[in-house]
Design a protein around this motif. Sequence first.
Motif, short mmCIF file in Angstrom:
data_model
loop_
_atom_site.label_atom_id
_atom_site.label_comp_id
_atom_site.label_asym_id
_atom_site.label_seq_id
_atom_site.Cartn_x
_atom_site.Cartn_y
_atom_site.Cartn_z
N THR A 334 -14.68 -57.75 -31.98
CA THR A 334 -14.92 -56.69 -32.95
C THR A 334 -13.68 -56.50 -33.80
N ALA A 335 -13.88 -56.31 -35.08
CA ALA A 335 -12.76 -56.12 -35.99
C ALA A 335 -11.99 -54.86 -35.63
N PRO A 336 -10.66 -54.93 -35.61
CA PRO A 336 -9.86 -53.74 -35.29
C PRO A 336 -10.00 -52.68 -36.37
N GLU A 337 -9.99 -51.42 -35.95
CA GLU A 337 -10.03 -50.29 -36.88
C GLU A 337 -8.62 -49.74 -37.03
N ILE A 338 -8.17 -49.64 -38.26
CA ILE A 338 -6.80 -49.19 -38.56
C ILE A 338 -6.86 -47.80 -39.18
N THR A 339 -6.04 -46.92 -38.64
CA THR A 339 -5.95 -45.56 -39.17
C THR A 339 -4.50 -45.26 -39.52
N LEU A 340 -4.28 -44.72 -40.72
CA LEU A 340 -2.94 -44.37 -41.17
C LEU A 340 -2.72 -42.87 -41.05
N SER A 341 -1.48 -42.49 -40.78
CA SER A 341 -1.16 -41.08 -40.58
C SER A 341 -1.20 -40.28 -41.88
N GLN A 342 -1.09 -40.96 -43.01
CA GLN A 342 -1.13 -40.27 -44.29
C GLN A 342 -2.55 -40.34 -44.87
N PRO A 343 -3.06 -39.24 -45.40
CA PRO A 343 -4.37 -39.31 -46.06
C PRO A 343 -4.28 -40.06 -47.38
N ASP A 344 -5.37 -40.68 -47.76
CA ASP A 344 -5.40 -41.46 -49.00
C ASP A 344 -5.22 -40.51 -50.19
N THR A 423 0.86 -48.13 -53.94
CA THR A 423 -0.27 -48.80 -53.31
C THR A 423 0.19 -49.44 -52.00
N LEU A 424 -0.60 -49.29 -50.97
CA LEU A 424 -0.25 -49.82 -49.65
C LEU A 424 -1.47 -50.47 -49.02
N VAL A 425 -1.27 -51.65 -48.47
CA VAL A 425 -2.31 -52.33 -47.70
C VAL A 425 -1.71 -52.67 -46.33
N VAL A 426 -2.40 -52.29 -45.28
CA VAL A 426 -1.95 -52.55 -43.90
C VAL A 426 -2.99 -53.42 -43.22
N ARG A 427 -2.52 -54.49 -42.56
CA ARG A 427 -3.42 -55.43 -41.89
C ARG A 427 -3.00 -55.60 -40.43
N TYR A 428 -4.01 -55.84 -39.61
CA TYR A 428 -3.74 -56.16 -38.21
C TYR A 428 -4.77 -57.18 -37.75
N THR A 429 -4.28 -58.27 -37.18
CA THR A 429 -5.16 -59.32 -36.65
C THR A 429 -5.18 -59.21 -35.15
N ASP A 430 -6.38 -59.09 -34.59
CA ASP A 430 -6.48 -58.91 -33.14
C ASP A 430 -6.38 -60.24 -32.41
N GLN A 431 -6.60 -60.23 -31.13
CA GLN A 431 -6.52 -61.43 -30.30
C GLN A 431 -7.86 -62.18 -30.29
N ALA A 432 -7.78 -63.48 -30.32
CA ALA A 432 -8.99 -64.29 -30.17
C ALA A 432 -9.60 -64.03 -28.79
N GLN A 433 -10.90 -64.08 -28.73
CA GLN A 433 -11.60 -63.87 -27.47
C GLN A 433 -12.24 -65.19 -27.05
N GLY A 434 -11.47 -65.98 -26.30
CA GLY A 434 -11.95 -67.31 -25.92
C GLY A 434 -12.09 -68.18 -27.14
N ASP A 435 -13.29 -68.69 -27.37
CA ASP A 435 -13.55 -69.54 -28.52
C ASP A 435 -13.87 -68.75 -29.78
N PRO A 437 -12.84 -66.62 -32.81
CA PRO A 437 -11.56 -66.44 -33.52
C PRO A 437 -11.14 -64.97 -33.62
N ALA A 438 -9.89 -64.80 -33.91
CA ALA A 438 -9.35 -63.46 -34.18
C ALA A 438 -9.93 -62.93 -35.49
N ILE A 439 -9.93 -61.61 -35.62
CA ILE A 439 -10.43 -60.94 -36.83
C ILE A 439 -9.32 -60.03 -37.36
N THR A 440 -9.24 -59.96 -38.66
CA THR A 440 -8.25 -59.10 -39.30
C THR A 440 -8.91 -57.83 -39.80
N GLY A 441 -8.33 -56.71 -39.37
CA GLY A 441 -8.75 -55.41 -39.90
C GLY A 441 -7.78 -54.98 -41.00
#
Length: 849
Positions: A334-344, A423-435, A437-441
């Motif tokens: 499942t794609a990671p959900e990213i939350t920032l401490s500052q409101p948009d 402007t700010l973009v934050v990305r996080y790629t999670d861990q692959a789960q076996g075969d 692939p990893a997903i970037t949130g």
Amino acid sequence: MGVRNPFRIDYDLESASLSWGDYGPDAGSAHARPRPHGLRRVAAHHRADERRLAVLPRPQRRVQRVGLRDRDARRAVLRLRRGPENNSTWNTGLDQVPPVTAPQVYYGDNPGDQPEVLDPLVELGGGGQAPMGGPTYRFDESLESDVKFPEYWDGHPFMAEFSQDYVVAFTMDELSSDGEVTAVEDFLPNSHLETVNQPIWDNVMDMEFGPDGALYVLEYGDGFFRQNPDAGLYKVTYGSDDTTPRAAISADPISGSTAPLEVTFDASATTDAETPNAELTFDWDFDGDGEYDAQGETVTHTFTDLGQYNVQLRVTDAGGNFGLAIQRITVGNTAPEITLSQPDGAIFNWGDAVPYTVTVNDAEDGDQPTCRNIQYTFGLGHNTHAHPEVTGRAADTEAGCGFTIQTSPDAVEHGEGEKIFGTLVVRYTDQAQGDVPAITGEATHILKPEVQQAEWYDAAEGVEVVDDEAAGAGGYVTSLDEGDSFSYSPIALHHAPTGEAINEITLRGSGEGTVSLGWTAEGSDTSEALAEFEFTGEGWQDVTQALSSVPEGSGSITVTSTGGVDVDQLSFAVGEGPVEPVTVPVDQVSIGMFSLIPWVNEVGLEAVLERLSEIGFENIEPFGSNFNGYTAEEFRALADSYGLSVKSSHYNVNEDTFDETLDYVTTLGQEYVGSGGFPAPGIGTYENTLATAEAMNRLGERTVEAGLEKFFGHNHDGEFRTMYEHEGETLSAWEILVRETNPEYVTFQVDVAWAAHAGVDVVELLEEYGDRIELLHIKDAVNLTPAVVRPSPTSVRATCRCRTSWPPRRRPASSSTSWSTTSPRRARSSPRPASSTSPVSRPASPRSP
């Protein structure tokens, strides 16, 4: 030297011409200093032109717009004719470069910034300037293609406007350095695209004509430093009455932890200019094997195996034209959900350090991410594009994963008047789960500068923008009539550097009327009132409002008006906040009977007391004449019969008969003793003022010995207007009395109206001398002797025994004479009278106590 920021260069083989778009200085208008208007330009140059190119506005036609003095203007023309001087510190070449070659196209912000034939370039789209040089079409008669452009477009250079979202074609008498533009055509106008259910131009990045004669267009879409979902590569064909469907997919969910995973696919956003969706064919390939597995505008499919699938949708019309769309589905991660401490849309200022804490929640990996795997890009947003400035990774902090963006104070040099933001973009790629692939949130965020020019709106209806050097950033919004509006979105009333609430908004406007701000929370359709600003005349005025409540989170602010007001800018700040009203218990309020003389004369004292009791008053403050005909016992019984108490009165304070006064007021049940003034000998001289203070001390001591609270003095305006030298200072008589009386025995009743009438800032008076003021006389300021008049809160007199509220510590945002106990404020050294330039006077009338 010569070009500032050339973008999208194209070479035309047939004419041997090189053309490109270039970005000029970021200046919204010409200035009195030798700095040019920020024009954007498109130039075409022949290869035989061997001059070094310095693409600047045409000197003969533009130098007056630059705003130089006549002598400087003539010199500038001469310099440009012989070639600009390259006096850069970093210059390693010629000091005198060859003469300027003028561009064929240049434009600014408004009609008239360029020749009339080019005015469409500022009228076709929205705000901003971002020319993207495009190709020149060449018609090939021998080419067999049913999608090629017709001969009409042969020799026409194309240009896209990234910020304003349009494409134009130029007609030129000659495609060379000497060519002139004779016409500008809006190619595939957005208004037409909308009527035929096609997407409008959306931040065009590049265009090329293919070997089939069709136009291929790359669109960036909306967003920065990320894979924008609305980005795309499009093929524009010509001459067919049957256009290709534009396929669109939405899927829910797009990822899941386990198999089987049921996903619903919806293609209802698909559009076709001629064919309704009900007549289109929707084919779905779920496993990417090239064979279609299902049909229908909306379908559901269950993925039984773990893996990542590129689901393809093909939409076909009756003529066989088809469009494709692809949606990736991940099963087993499942794609990671990213939350920032500052409101948009949080508020900041360039040069601030803005901290962020990042929370990552992942269905498989949990909520404890590896901080260094969180990557960010911060940049300077400019209109609808952005310039990346800082990249980095998060680190472990006490609050979790975090980082701090140090914004650049030099960002404002991008151009005065230009709409810039963070402007700010934050990305996080999670861990692959076996075969699997990893997903970037991904999470995106915008920071808004604390000063928002009105013309920087994100959406508007019915308004106009006018250039004006007297306005902030050189422009303002007008024609804001009833029903019109402009808005900012996203925005958050949150100060990003400190985390404090933005509780104060200053609006600069001019005119007569009311400007209102409405707040709509993100995801809501309901707007709520945020603040109102009253304007009462021509000329720019700053009106500040403290917010009674501050909405949380991200949303939009919409500006409306009753009409008649132009808006220059809005400023957002962390102020002292709204003033909480001071509630005085009813048992501490006495209504002054002097103000009720006409009523008493009309209906009699008993009828007035009965009505005051019905209204809810518990206390009265009589004056001497009210007691005429009554003994102390009789007046006490009369007041008791209506449930009223006499806490103080304005009575005789002659020292020789003061024992009789004390007997009388003690029987009434008074707590304080005083008159509608001060005892003899008064304040006519400095010596008399000191003698009066001594008399007050003696009377006060006798008052306390009789079992009452204290003796009080009651001011008019003269005590503040009369000034004497006292112990090396120039003080008012009132201040001298305060300093020379014993606080154990003596207090003061401040008549708010008379003090304000003398030019005293009553709030500051209370702040400085609150420990000596236990009684307030609050009444209106009408019919006082001529001089300074400041209105005070009520139309009747009341005495407030409010000593427990002192010292009040902050002046509210409004101009009324009230006070607050919320936060400290530096008081001035003494309550000096106002100058003769203070507000209007009122007609004279008899003095009241």
